[in-house]
Design a protein around this motif. Sequence first.
Motif, short mmCIF file in Angstrom:
data_model
loop_
_atom_site.label_atom_id
_atom_site.label_comp_id
_atom_site.label_asym_id
_atom_site.label_seq_id
_atom_site.Cartn_x
_atom_site.Cartn_y
_atom_site.Cartn_z
N ARG A 59 0.84 -1.21 0.00
CA ARG A 59 0.00 0.00 0.00
C ARG A 59 0.87 1.26 0.00
N ASP A 60 1.83 1.33 0.91
CA ASP A 60 2.69 2.51 1.00
C ASP A 60 3.54 2.68 -0.26
N ALA A 61 4.08 1.57 -0.76
CA ALA A 61 4.92 1.64 -1.96
C ALA A 61 4.13 2.16 -3.15
N PHE A 62 2.96 1.59 -3.39
CA PHE A 62 2.19 1.98 -4.56
C PHE A 62 1.55 3.36 -4.42
N THR A 63 1.29 3.78 -3.21
CA THR A 63 0.83 5.16 -3.00
C THR A 63 1.93 6.12 -3.43
N LEU A 64 3.17 5.84 -3.04
CA LEU A 64 4.30 6.66 -3.47
C LEU A 64 4.48 6.59 -4.98
N TYR A 65 4.43 5.39 -5.55
CA TYR A 65 4.64 5.25 -6.99
C TYR A 65 3.62 6.07 -7.77
N GLN A 66 2.37 6.06 -7.32
CA GLN A 66 1.36 6.85 -8.02
C GLN A 66 1.62 8.35 -7.85
N GLN A 67 2.03 8.77 -6.66
CA GLN A 67 2.32 10.19 -6.42
C GLN A 67 3.43 10.67 -7.36
N LEU A 110 4.80 8.89 -10.19
CA LEU A 110 4.67 8.53 -11.60
C LEU A 110 3.33 8.92 -12.22
N GLY A 111 2.32 9.14 -11.38
CA GLY A 111 0.97 9.39 -11.90
C GLY A 111 0.28 8.07 -12.19
N GLY A 112 -0.69 8.10 -13.05
CA GLY A 112 -1.39 6.89 -13.45
C GLY A 112 -2.60 6.59 -12.59
N ASN A 113 -3.23 5.48 -12.90
CA ASN A 113 -4.44 5.03 -12.23
C ASN A 113 -4.10 3.88 -11.28
N LEU A 114 -4.50 3.99 -10.02
CA LEU A 114 -4.18 3.00 -9.01
C LEU A 114 -5.44 2.24 -8.60
N GLU A 115 -5.38 0.92 -8.65
CA GLU A 115 -6.45 0.05 -8.18
C GLU A 115 -5.85 -0.86 -7.11
N MET A 116 -6.56 -0.98 -5.97
CA MET A 116 -6.02 -1.73 -4.85
C MET A 116 -7.12 -2.51 -4.15
N MET A 117 -6.82 -3.75 -3.74
CA MET A 117 -7.76 -4.59 -3.02
C MET A 117 -7.04 -5.27 -1.85
N THR A 118 -7.66 -5.23 -0.67
CA THR A 118 -7.09 -5.91 0.49
C THR A 118 -7.62 -7.34 0.58
N PHE A 119 -6.98 -8.15 1.40
CA PHE A 119 -7.48 -9.50 1.64
C PHE A 119 -8.85 -9.45 2.30
N PRO A 128 -5.79 -14.90 7.83
CA PRO A 128 -5.68 -14.52 9.24
C PRO A 128 -6.17 -13.08 9.48
N ALA A 129 -6.97 -12.90 10.49
CA ALA A 129 -7.58 -11.58 10.78
C ALA A 129 -6.53 -10.48 10.88
N GLU A 130 -5.38 -10.78 11.47
CA GLU A 130 -4.36 -9.75 11.66
C GLU A 130 -3.67 -9.33 10.36
N HIS A 131 -3.93 -10.06 9.26
CA HIS A 131 -3.29 -9.73 7.98
C HIS A 131 -4.29 -9.36 6.89
N ARG A 132 -5.54 -9.20 7.22
CA ARG A 132 -6.56 -8.94 6.19
C ARG A 132 -6.44 -7.56 5.56
N GLU A 133 -5.75 -6.63 6.21
CA GLU A 133 -5.58 -5.30 5.61
C GLU A 133 -4.35 -5.24 4.69
N ARG A 134 -3.63 -6.34 4.59
CA ARG A 134 -2.55 -6.41 3.60
C ARG A 134 -3.17 -6.37 2.21
N ILE A 135 -2.35 -6.04 1.23
CA ILE A 135 -2.84 -5.88 -0.13
C ILE A 135 -2.83 -7.24 -0.85
N MET A 136 -4.01 -7.63 -1.31
CA MET A 136 -4.15 -8.86 -2.09
C MET A 136 -3.72 -8.62 -3.54
N HIS A 137 -4.03 -7.43 -4.05
CA HIS A 137 -3.66 -7.08 -5.42
C HIS A 137 -3.67 -5.56 -5.58
#
Length: 141
Positions: free
Chosen positions: A14-22, A24-33, A43-52
């Motif tokens: 999430r943090d990496a791709f937020t920076l990359y979009q800032q 480089l520009g472009g369109n960002l699509e993100m989905m969590t587990f 696992p509940a403690e990892h569901r906010e990680r990025i699935m894609h």
Amino acid sequence: MKITPYLTFDGQARDAFTLYQQVLGGNLEMMTFAQAPEPEHFPAEHRERIMHVCLTLGDFRLMASDTMPGDPACGGAPYEGIKGCSISLHPETITECERVFDGLAEGGQVIMPLEKTFWAERFGMFVDRFGVSWMVNCEPA
């Protein structure tokens, strides 16, 4: 056929791709587990990680996800980082080259400072703060 680099992070997608979009520009699509059809499979403690995540810049895409600790896709081994490749960017102007290099390299490790070479108006290499290797190359006009 298109080739799309796909990166794997250990909770920093999430943090990496937020920076990359800032930068480089472009369109960002993100989905969590947690947004998956059956989030209870993760696992509940990892569901906010990025699935894609996908950053689209014109006809090009950069995609990634976060791994789960002990993920069988990683051989069940601990995450070891992104190794053995670099993402190569080719800005069209020196000004854009410098802006992209400075923006993505901030907080990372510069391997080769951005400078004029015999093949390019500017070329530089760095590893960003998320462990991704980059090359920035501005060819002569």
